[in-house]
Write a protein that holds these residues in place. Structure first.
Motif, short mmCIF file in Angstrom:
data_model
loop_
_atom_site.label_atom_id
_atom_site.label_comp_id
_atom_site.label_asym_id
_atom_site.label_seq_id
_atom_site.Cartn_x
_atom_site.Cartn_y
_atom_site.Cartn_z
N LEU A 175 -25.40 50.34 -70.59
CA LEU A 175 -24.65 51.56 -70.33
C LEU A 175 -25.56 52.76 -70.20
O LEU A 175 -26.63 52.83 -70.81
CB LEU A 175 -23.64 51.81 -71.45
N ARG A 176 -25.09 53.71 -69.42
CA ARG A 176 -25.77 54.99 -69.34
C ARG A 176 -24.74 56.09 -69.12
O ARG A 176 -23.65 55.84 -68.60
CB ARG A 176 -26.80 55.00 -68.21
N LEU A 177 -25.08 57.29 -69.54
CA LEU A 177 -24.25 58.46 -69.31
C LEU A 177 -24.75 59.17 -68.06
O LEU A 177 -25.95 59.37 -67.90
CB LEU A 177 -24.30 59.41 -70.50
N SER A 178 -23.82 59.54 -67.21
CA SER A 178 -24.18 60.27 -66.00
C SER A 178 -23.29 61.49 -65.88
O SER A 178 -22.06 61.39 -65.93
CB SER A 178 -24.01 59.36 -64.77
N SER A 179 -23.90 62.66 -65.75
CA SER A 179 -23.14 63.90 -65.68
C SER A 179 -22.73 64.18 -64.24
O SER A 179 -23.57 64.18 -63.34
CB SER A 179 -23.98 65.07 -66.21
N SER A 180 -21.44 64.41 -64.03
CA SER A 180 -20.95 64.66 -62.68
C SER A 180 -21.50 65.98 -62.15
O SER A 180 -21.48 67.00 -62.82
CB SER A 180 -19.42 64.70 -62.67
N GLY A 181 -22.01 65.93 -60.94
CA GLY A 181 -22.55 67.13 -60.31
C GLY A 181 -23.94 67.48 -60.77
O GLY A 181 -24.51 68.49 -60.36
N LYS A 182 -24.52 66.66 -61.67
CA LYS A 182 -25.85 66.95 -62.19
C LYS A 182 -26.67 65.66 -62.15
O LYS A 182 -26.13 64.57 -62.26
CB LYS A 182 -25.78 67.48 -63.62
N PRO A 183 -27.97 65.76 -62.02
CA PRO A 183 -28.81 64.55 -61.94
C PRO A 183 -29.15 63.94 -63.29
O PRO A 183 -30.05 63.14 -63.39
CB PRO A 183 -30.07 65.08 -61.24
N THR A 184 -28.44 64.33 -64.35
CA THR A 184 -28.79 63.89 -65.69
C THR A 184 -28.23 62.50 -65.97
O THR A 184 -27.05 62.24 -65.74
CB THR A 184 -28.24 64.88 -66.74
N THR A 185 -29.08 61.60 -66.47
CA THR A 185 -28.63 60.28 -66.92
C THR A 185 -29.28 59.97 -68.26
O THR A 185 -30.43 60.32 -68.51
CB THR A 185 -29.01 59.17 -65.91
N LEU A 186 -28.51 59.34 -69.14
CA LEU A 186 -29.00 58.97 -70.47
C LEU A 186 -28.64 57.52 -70.74
O LEU A 186 -27.49 57.11 -70.57
CB LEU A 186 -28.36 59.87 -71.55
N ASN A 187 -29.63 56.72 -71.15
CA ASN A 187 -29.36 55.35 -71.56
C ASN A 187 -28.82 55.35 -72.98
O ASN A 187 -29.19 56.19 -73.80
CB ASN A 187 -30.63 54.51 -71.47
N LEU A 188 -27.96 54.40 -73.27
CA LEU A 188 -27.30 54.34 -74.57
C LEU A 188 -27.63 53.05 -75.30
O LEU A 188 -27.88 52.01 -74.67
CB LEU A 188 -25.78 54.44 -74.41
N LYS A 189 -27.65 53.13 -76.63
CA LYS A 189 -27.79 51.95 -77.47
C LYS A 189 -26.40 51.36 -77.64
O LYS A 189 -25.56 51.89 -78.38
CB LYS A 189 -28.39 52.34 -78.82
N GLU A 190 -26.12 50.25 -76.95
CA GLU A 190 -24.76 49.75 -76.86
C GLU A 190 -24.15 49.38 -78.21
O GLU A 190 -22.97 49.61 -78.46
CB GLU A 190 -24.70 48.52 -75.93
N THR A 191 -24.96 48.80 -79.10
CA THR A 191 -24.41 48.32 -80.37
C THR A 191 -24.07 49.46 -81.32
O THR A 191 -23.46 49.22 -82.35
CB THR A 191 -25.40 47.37 -81.04
N ASN A 192 -24.46 50.70 -81.00
CA ASN A 192 -24.14 51.84 -81.86
C ASN A 192 -22.92 52.61 -81.37
O ASN A 192 -22.61 53.66 -81.91
CB ASN A 192 -25.34 52.79 -81.94
N LEU A 193 -22.24 52.11 -80.36
CA LEU A 193 -21.14 52.86 -79.76
C LEU A 193 -19.88 52.83 -80.61
O LEU A 193 -19.08 53.75 -80.56
CB LEU A 193 -20.83 52.31 -78.36
#
Length: 721
Positions: free
Chosen positions: A261-279
Motif C-alpha cells: 500500500l501507499r498513500l497518494s495525495s490527489s492533485g499533488k505528487p506526494t506518495t508515502l509507502n505504508l507498513k501494512e501490518t500496522n494499519l
C-alpha cells in the motif's frame, strides 16, 4: 396619567414573552419528537435544545446540539478497530488451521505412507510390485502437497480481491468524509444557532466505518469551521485541512501477487509507502494474516517439498538400480525465475535459479534478493552480485547475531547454462551475459511457488536405485577377524574428462576408474580398489592393478579408511589430482575387528547386486534424519521432515487459538465502549417521554399566557373606547 416608557415595554413584552414561550416549547417538542423518531436509526446521536432568557423578558434564541462524549466516541472507534482486526485475522487463520489439522489433508500421513512403501521395497528389493508401490505413493505425496499448495494459492488470490475491495471502500469513505466536512462548514456558516446534527451523524458513521477498516485518529480543524481532520494512528493524513484527500493505492512490487500500500495525495505528487501490518482494522488483519500465516505456511510447505524430493533424488543417485546402472532422479524440481524489481533500469536480463543437487539441508523458507553491483565484459563476462535473504515483506532476514544474511560474489560467471552455487541451497544462472545493468535487482522465491510444480518423472520401477553401487568384502584367506561393517557412497557424478570438479571414481561402463582412466592420467594410479594391511596398524590403498595409491600408518580406527588415507601424510601421499576434485572417488568403507598383516579387502562395483538393499535402507531412513532447516535464517538445530511439518501445523494452530482469545477480549471491550457511548448519546424513550409531557405542559402554559395577554390588550382597548 401617561404611562412611562418602561411601563409600555413591560406591557408590550407580555405578548413577546408568551410568543417566545410558545416558540421555545414548540422547538423543544420538535427536538424530542426528532429523538423519538430516530430511536432505531443506526448511529443517531440524540439532540438537545437549550435557551437563554432575555434581559427584557421571555426566552431568547435557542440552539440545538448533539449530546456526545468525545472520549467515549474515540474509545468506541479504537475498540471497533481492534475488534475488526482480530475478527478478520481469526476468521482467516482458523480456515488454514482446519485445513492443516485435517487428517484427510495431512501431508505427514502421506510422507509416512511413502517411506513405509520404501521400507517394504527394502525388504524385497527384487519385487517389481513393491517398487511400483513406491512410485505410486510418490505420486500420492506430490498430489497431496499440490492440493494444499493450490488451496493456499487460491487463498492468496482471494485475499488480494478482499484487499482491493476494502481499499476501494476506504477511498469512498475518505471522499464522503471530505464532502461532509464541506457540507457542515457551509451549513454552520449559514446557521450559527443549530448544529447540523444529521450531517455530523453521517460523518461520524462514515468515520466509525473507516475505523473498522483502519486504525485512525480524528482532530478538530484548527480553523474552527466544523471540519474534522482524519489521519492514521501512524501519523499519515487521510483527510487534509485544505480539503484535498490522500487516497490509498495498491502498489505491486516485483511479486505481482504480493500487494503493498501507499498513500497518494490527489492533485499533488506526494506518495508515502505504508507498513501494512500496522494499519489495524480489517485491512491490517488481512495483511497480518498474509504475512504471519498464509505466506509463512506456504513457504514452509514449499521448503518441506523441496527438501524431501531433493534428499530422495540425491540418495537415489548414490545407489544402483535394478538394471545395474547408477541411480537417477525420482523427481524433477522446477527452475525459479527471478522477478524483476519495478525500479530496474535494464530491460534485458533474466536470473534463473534452481536447487543445488545435494543441498536439501541448506534450503530455507526465505526469499532471496539478487543485486547486480557491476559488470565486467569478457569471454565469458563476469558479474559482481550480492545475494541477500529477505522476508516476504522485503525486510532482511537476520542471523542469530542480528545481522542481515547476505553474501557477495565478486567474480560470478555470466553465461547461459552456467549455474553458480550461492547461499540457501540455490545456484543461479545469468544468461544475459554482459547485458545486465548495475543496480538492478531480482527477487527469487524458491519455496513460494515450487511445491505444486514438482513432478514425479521416474516411471519405471526398475529405476529405483535400492542397491549400493559399491561392494566390499574381505579376502577368504584373511587371518585376522576384521570384517567390513559398512560402505558409504557420497558421489556418483560421472565425468571421465574431469572437466567438472564434481567427478567421481565411477565410469559410465558399470565400474570404477582403472589405471590411466583416473584423474592422475596415463601412467598414474586408478581409483581405490583394495585395502592391504602390512601390519595391524598399517595399511595400503591399492588400485585395481595393485599399485599403491597411499599408505596409512599407526592407526587403530578403521572407520572411513579412504578418508584417512587422503588425510595421511605418509608416503606415498594421496594423489593431488584426487584432492583437486570435490569428492573423489566418492565412496569409502569401514571395517571392524583386528586385522593381520597380509589381510586384504577388495572394493568393486556391485555388479549383479540385485538382492542388495543397502541404499533402500538409507532412502527409507531419510524421514528420521534431521536434515531440514527449521526457520528462514537457517539457524538452530536441523529437524526431520515430520518435525518441520508438525511445527508448521502447530504454529498455525497456536496463532489461531491466540487470535480467538484476542477476539473474545476485543468483543468485550467493544461492547463496553458501545454501552458507554450509548449511555450518553443514545436515545432513552423513558427520558424522552418525560420530556414530552414536560414540554407539552410548558407549551400549554405559554399558550394560556398568550391568551391572557390578548384579554388584557382587549380590556385596555375597551377602556380607551
Amino acid at each position: 396619567m401617561i404611562p412611562t416608557k418602561n411601563d409600555l415595554s413591560r406591557n408590550a413584552s407580555l405578548f413577546s414573552i408568551a410568543r417566545s414561550g410558545v416558540d421555545a416549547s414548540n422547538q423543544l417538542l420538535r427536538t424530542t419528537g426528532h429523538n423519538i423518531a430516530n430511536v432505531n436509526t443506526e448511529g443517531y446521536v440524540r439532540e438537545r435544545t437549550t435557551f437563554q432568557s432575555q434581559a427584557t423578558g421571555g426566552v431568547g434564541q435557542g440552539s440545538t446540539e448533539r449530546i456526545i462524549n468525545t472520549f467515549a466516541q474515540n474509545q468506541l472507534r479504537r475498540d471497533t478497530t481492534l475488534h475488526s482486526e482480530f475478527e478478520t485475522y481469526h476468521q482467516k487463520t482458523s480456515v488454514l488451521d482446519n485445513v492443516f489439522a485435517s487428517e484427510s489433508n495431512s501431508i505427514s500421513k502421506s510422507m509416512s505412507r511413502f517411506f513405509g512403501s520404501m521400507q517394504t521395497s527394502a525388504d524385497d528389493p527384487t519385487s517389481i510390485a513393491a517398487r511400483q508401490l513406491v512410485l505410486g505413493e510418490a505420486q500420492s505425496l506430490m498430489g497431496q502437497i499440490s492440493t494444499v499448495t493450490g488451496f493456499l494459492r487460491e487463498k492468496e488470490q482471494e485475499l488480494n480481491i478482499e484487499v482491493t475491495t476494502n481499499i476501494n471502500k476506504v477511498n469512498s469513505l475518505i471522499t464522503s468524509i471530505g464532502e461532509l466536512n464541506e457540507a457542515i462548514r457551509i451549513n454552520q456558516s449559514n446557521n450559527i444557532f443549530d448544529e447540523p446534527g444529521t450531517l455530523k451523524n453521517q460523518r461520524d458513521n462514515a468515520i466509525l466505518e473507516l475505523s473498522s477498516l483502519l486504525s485512525i485518529e480524528t482532530r478538530v480543524d484548527p480553523t474552527d469551521t466544523g471540519g474534522l481532520l482524519v489521519n492514521l494512528t501512524s501519523g499519515e493524513s487521510l483527510v487534509l485541512q485544505d480539503g484535498s484527500l490522500n487516497l490509498f493505492e495498491v502498489n505491486n512490487d516485483a511479486d505481482q501477487n504480493y500487494k503493498s500500500l501507499r498513500l497518494s495525495s490527489s492533485g499533488k505528487p506526494t506518495t508515502l509507502n505504508l507498513k501494512e501490518t500496522n494499519l489495524g482494522g480489517t485491512i491490517g488483519g488481512l495483511f497480518r494474516y498474509r504475512d504471519e500465516v498464509l505466506e509463512t505456511s506456504r513457504r514452509e510447505l514449499g521448503q518441506i517439498a523441496l527438501a524431501v524430493t531433493e534428499s530422495l533424488n540425491t540418495q537415489n543417485r548414490l545407489g544402483m538400480d535394478f538394471d545395474g546402472q547408477l541411480g537417477s532422479n525420482i523427481f524433477t524440481l522446477p527452475d525459479i525465475t527471478g522477478l524483476e524489481h519495478p525500479d530496474n533500469v535494464g530491460t534485458v536480463g533474466v536470473v534463473t535459479g534452481r536447487i543445488t543437487q545435494g543441498a536439501a539441508g541448506q534450503i530455507t523458507s526465505a526469499d532471496y534478493e539478487v543485486t547486480v553491483n557491476s559488470i565486467t565484459p569478457g569471454a565469458p563476462p563476469t558479474l559482481d552480485v550480492t545475494v541477500a535473504a529477505i522476508n516476504p515483506d522485503g525486510s532482511a532476514v537476520l542471523d542469530v547475531n542480528g545481522n542481515p544474511i547476505s553474501q557477495n560474489y565478486p567474480v560470478l560467471e555470466a553465461a547461459g547454462g552456467t549455474f553458480t552455487p550461492v547461499i540457501g541451497g540455490l545456484e543461479l544462472e545469468f544468461s544475459a551475459g554482459a547485458a545486465y545493468t548495475a543496480g538492478d535487482k531480482y527477487i527469487l522465491q524458491p519455496t513460494k511457488n515450487s511445491a505444486d510444480r514438482i513432478e514425479v518423472t521416474m516411471t519405471r520401477p526398475e529405476d529405483l536405485a535400492l542397491a549400493s553401487p559399491i561392494h566390499a568384502e574381505g579376502d577368504i584367506n584373511n587371518l585376522g577377524d576384521a570384517k567390513v561393517i559398512s560402505t558409504k557412497v557420497t558421489n556418483t557424478f560421472i565425468d571421465n574428462t574431469f572437466a567438472d570438479s564434481r567427478a567421481s571414481g565411477f565410469n559410465n561402463a558399470g565400474g570404477i576408474h582403472g589405471p590411466g582412466a583416473s584423474p592422475t592420467g596415463g601412467g598414474g594410479v586408478g581409483a581405490p580398489a583394495e585395502i592391504l594391511f602390512t601390519a595391524a596398524d598399517t595399511y595400503q590403498v591399492l588400485d585395481s592393478a595393485g599399485s599403491v595409491i597411499a599408505t596409512v600408518t599407526g592407526t587403530t580406527d578403521f572407520n572411513n579408511m579412504l578418508a584417512q588415507a587422503e588425510a595421511s601424510g605418509a608416503g606415498p601421499a594421496w594423489p593431488a589430482a584426487f584432492s583437486a576434485l570435490d569428492d573423489y572417488p566418492g565412496y569409502d568403507l569401514s571395517i571392524q575387528g583386528v586385522p593381520k598383516a597380509g589381510d586384504s579387502f577388495s572394493i568393486s562395483f556391485n555388479t549383479d547386486g540385485l538382492n542388495d538393499n543397502r541404499n533402500a535402507l538409507v532412502l527409507s531412513d531419510l524421514q528420521n534424519q534431521n536434515i531440514m532447516q527449521l526457520n528462514n535464517s537457517g539457524s538452530g538445530e536441523p529437524v526431520s521432515f515430520h518435525e518441520a511439518y508438525a511445527n508448521t501445523v502447530s504454529d498455525i494452530g497456536q496463532k489461531s487459538a491466540s487470535a480467538n482469545i484476542s477476539l473474545q477480549a476485543a468483543e468485550a471491550l467493544k461492547t463496553q465502549s458501545k454501552d458507554w457511548f450509548d449511555s450518553v448519546s443514545g436515545v432513552s424513550l423513558d427520558e424522552e417521554a418525560a420530556n414530552l409531557v414536560r414540554f407539552q405542559q410548558s407549551y400549554s402554559a405559554a399558550a394560556r399566557l398568550l391568551g391572557t395577554a390578548q384579554d388584557l390588550f382587549n380590556t385596555i382597548l375597551g377602556v380607551v373606547r
